[in-house]
Scaffold this active site. Structure first.
Site, PDB file in Angstrom:
ATOM      1  N   ARG A  28      -9.807 -11.851   3.005  1.00 51.31           N
ATOM      2  CA  ARG A  28     -10.683 -12.933   2.536  1.00 51.31           C
ATOM      3  C   ARG A  28      -9.979 -14.286   2.598  1.00 51.31           C
ATOM      4  O   ARG A  28     -10.630 -15.312   2.745  1.00 51.31           O
ATOM      5  CB  ARG A  28     -11.180 -12.605   1.120  1.00 51.31           C
ATOM      6  CG  ARG A  28     -10.076 -12.459   0.111  1.00 51.31           C
ATOM      7  CD  ARG A  28     -10.527 -11.728  -1.152  1.00 51.31           C
ATOM      8  NE  ARG A  28     -10.666 -10.283  -0.931  1.00 51.31           N
ATOM      9  CZ  ARG A  28     -11.095  -9.428  -1.858  1.00 51.31           C
ATOM     10  NH1 ARG A  28     -11.439  -9.860  -3.051  1.00 51.31           N
ATOM     11  NH2 ARG A  28     -11.190  -8.146  -1.581  1.00 51.31           N
TER      12      ARG A  28
ATOM     13  N   LYS B 110       0.855  -1.187   0.000  1.00 54.88           N
ATOM     14  CA  LYS B 110       0.000   0.000   0.000  1.00 54.88           C
ATOM     15  C   LYS B 110       0.892   1.238   0.000  1.00 54.88           C
ATOM     16  O   LYS B 110       1.959   1.208   0.612  1.00 54.88           O
ATOM     17  CB  LYS B 110      -0.814   0.046   1.301  1.00 54.88           C
ATOM     18  CG  LYS B 110      -1.937  -0.947   1.422  1.00 54.88           C
ATOM     19  CD  LYS B 110      -2.582  -0.791   2.807  1.00 54.88           C
ATOM     20  CE  LYS B 110      -3.579  -1.895   3.103  1.00 54.88           C
ATOM     21  NZ  LYS B 110      -4.784  -1.858   2.263  1.00 54.88           N
TER      22      LYS B 110
HETATM   23  N1  BES Z   1      -7.709  -3.882   5.125  1.00 52.50           N
HETATM   24  C1  BES Z   1      -7.973  -3.529   3.789  1.00 52.50           C
HETATM   25  C2  BES Z   1      -9.313  -2.820   3.596  1.00 52.50           C
HETATM   26  C3  BES Z   1      -9.500  -1.494   4.259  1.00 52.50           C
HETATM   27  C4  BES Z   1      -9.071  -0.338   3.640  1.00 52.50           C
HETATM   28  C5  BES Z   1     -10.136  -1.403   5.468  1.00 52.50           C
HETATM   29  C6  BES Z   1      -9.263   0.874   4.248  1.00 52.50           C
HETATM   30  C7  BES Z   1     -10.333  -0.184   6.089  1.00 52.50           C
HETATM   31  C8  BES Z   1      -9.894   0.950   5.477  1.00 52.50           C
HETATM   32  C9  BES Z   1      -7.990  -4.777   2.910  1.00 52.50           C
HETATM   33  O1  BES Z   1      -7.133  -5.796   3.288  1.00 52.50           O
HETATM   34  C10 BES Z   1      -7.574  -4.351   1.542  1.00 52.50           C
HETATM   35  O2  BES Z   1      -6.454  -3.983   1.393  1.00 52.50           O
HETATM   36  N2  BES Z   1      -8.472  -4.426   0.583  1.00 52.50           N
HETATM   37  C11 BES Z   1      -8.192  -4.048  -0.740  1.00 52.50           C
HETATM   38  C12 BES Z   1      -8.707  -5.131  -1.655  1.00 52.50           C
HETATM   39  C13 BES Z   1      -8.342  -4.930  -3.096  1.00 52.50           C
HETATM   40  C14 BES Z   1      -6.861  -5.130  -3.283  1.00 52.50           C
HETATM   41  C15 BES Z   1      -9.131  -5.905  -3.914  1.00 52.50           C
HETATM   42  C16 BES Z   1      -8.918  -2.741  -1.025  1.00 52.50           C
HETATM   43  O3  BES Z   1     -10.057  -2.586  -0.606  1.00 52.50           O
HETATM   44  O4  BES Z   1      -8.318  -1.861  -1.618  1.00 52.50           O
HETATM   45 MG    MG Z   2      -5.180  -5.588   2.432  1.00 53.13          MG
END
Ligand code: BES
Ligand code: MG
Ligand code: ZN
Length: 488
Positions: free
Chosen positions: A327, A252
């Protein structure tokens, strides 16, 4: 923070009154009445005055709102009064009602006050020493109500502490230790699977996500099975326990998206807080909590985009984005849940940014394969506690987005982010199931009585839901008994 029985001497009195009723202020002298009436016109959340050396905080509970909206308005009044008390260093107040207020409304007001009394000060030299105690006689709230309020506030505090703890303290093993610590005095059995056990079970999702970490994962099973449980098959609560989410090799960007990712175990914390409250309130309901705990980090051994992994249930998954890790660990927990033959499984997860973008902090996104009546009860509990939900569909069409050319599934889709994540999870269920994508679990600015940072979203909802389930069954039993007696 506590609500407790009456005490003679308190530093202030909080009087709930209804400005739409007549003669409501006859406990005040004329001059004081005038002050109140003048202030009422200013539309302040409450009015303060000195009377016989005592501070009086008069809170007008009249409102154009009704039902759940009115309850929430009173929680927020509780928060505003709390702020005043804190600013004036008033630690003890007596609660008085000038109007025959419905119990649930005084309860909402007190709940708002008590929930506000939280700060995460473990790492600060200057501890927040302010502690509010509210005294109220049995005519306002009975002992059971007080005990319930105190327990729910304690559970919320535990959940918030877990979420607010940084990764430097709360790794997966520490999370397991904290779970044991928090549930020690309660009839909750905690089983912790260590890395060796997780490996021997072949929980491929959990192992893949944790591969970049230098610390081991854990899988935690919390069992609360009271003897008087009214259900034979358990309610299973699954919580995402990513103690830190860097995104893994699909890293990220730091600012904005990684900074707050210690909150990625908020689902796990909601499960811990909910079980704590359910057990402490002695609710006669069999509940099991499942918490897969990992760290998602790049590293020499970290899972690579394009890797194909074999999950606990033998499904193969092409991992195209290592940031879609929640997931993968939840899938293994959902597969484990099958052996418990659950009557319902609810999972809580900070799963997608898409859910945050869709509904913000105002609600969790839910998806469900459970019967409509059950979902209705969950939504209802959410409305009653102002932990609201918005249901998204799990239409068959969405399943195609998670198909891979070279494995059974892939872990990302560019379409419908929140729903396709739900669709992925659904693959690992064979029982009635509700998925919570809990966007409101963590906020970056103060959010009334919920506070700043961790909000403990879901704990109050779950308590209400389980309490109502036990009520329903007991009421049905009573009805049956009276019918039987009648027909005799
Ligand atoms: N933990 C994150 C989701 C999240 C983001 C929760 C911001 C709370 C605040 C999750 O693991 C994630 O990174 N999801 C990705 C999935 C994507 C790569 C398909 C997302 O939502 O960007
Ligand atoms: Mg993530
Ligand atoms: Zn995550």
């Amino acid at each position: 923070m506590l609500i407790t029985d009456n005490k003679k001497e308190t530093e202030a009195q909080v009087i709930l009154f209804n400005s739409k009723e007549k003669n409501l202020l006859n406990f005040l002298d004329e001059e004081e009445q005038e002050i109140v009436l003048k202030n009422l016109k200013l539309n302040l959340p409450f009015i303060t005055l000195k009377m016989h050396q005592q501070t009086i905080i008069a809170v007008d509970v009249s409102s154009n709102k009704q039902g759940n909206d009115l309850k929430e308005a009173l929680r927020i009044k509780g928060y505003q009064v709390y702020q005043f008390l804190k600013d004036h260093k008033i630690n003890t107040v007596r609660l008085i009602s000038q109007t025959p207020l419905e119990k649930k409304l005084s309860k909402a007001f007190v709940e708002g006050c008590l929930l506000s009394n939280y700060s995460f000060d473990k790492y600060i030299k200057e501890k927040n020493k302010y502690l509010l105690t509210i005294y109220a006689s049995g005519s306002i709230l009975n002992n059971k109500d007080k005990q319930e309020l105190n327990t729910i506030c304690e559970a919320v505090r535990i959940t918030k502490d877990l979420v607010n703890e940084p990764y430097s303290y709360l790794n997966a093993v520490q999370l397991s230790n904290d779970i044991k610590q928090y549930t020690k005095s309660l009839p909750i059995k905690v089983t912790v699977w260590n890395e060796a056990k997780i490996k021997s079970e072949k929980m491929g999702g959990i192992l893949a996500v944790n591969k970049g970490s230098s610390l081991p994962p854990t899988f935690n099973i919390l069992t609360y099975q009271p003897q008087n449980a009214i259900n034979k098959q358990p309610l299973v609560l699954v919580g995402k326990g990513v103690v830190f989410d860097t995104g893994g090799l699909s890293l990220k960007p730091t600012t904005n998206s990684m900074d707050m990712m210690k909150c990625d175990m908020a689902g796990a914390a909601t499960v811990v807080g909910s079980l704590f409250a359910i057990a402490k309130l002695n609710l006669p309901y069999y509940v099991v909590g499942l918490i897969p705990a990992v760290e998602n980090r790049p590293g020499y051994e970290a899972v690579c985009p394009g890797d194909i992994i074999t999950m606990y249930d033998k499904t193969t998954v092409e991992v195209l984005n290592t940031d879609a890790e929640g997931r993968l660990i939840l899938a293994d927990a959902l597969h484990y849940a099958k052996r418990l033959k659950p009557n319902l499984v609810i999972d809580f997860a900070t799963l997608t940014g898409a859910a945050v973008r869709a509904v913000g902090k105002e609600a969790a996104v839910i998806m469900s394969t459970a019967p409509k009546e059950i979902v209705k009860k969950v939504k209802n509990a959410g409305n009653k506690t102002a932990e609201r939900t918005v249901e998204f569909p799990l239409w068959d069409e969405y399943a195609q987005y998670m198909k891979s050319d070279i494995a059974d599934l892939k872990n990302v889709s560019s379409e419908a982010g929140a729903i396709t994540a739900g669709k992925f999870l659904q693959h690992f269920t064979n029982y009635p199931w509700i998925h919570f994508d809990i966007a409101p679990a963590f906020v970056n600015s103060p959010y009334n009585y919920r506070g700043k940072y961790a909000t403990a979203y879901g704990v109050r909802l779950m308590c209400k839901f389980v309490k109502n389930l036990t009520k329903d069954v007991q009421q049905n039993k009573k009805r049956k008994n009276t019918n039987r007696n009648k027909s005799r």
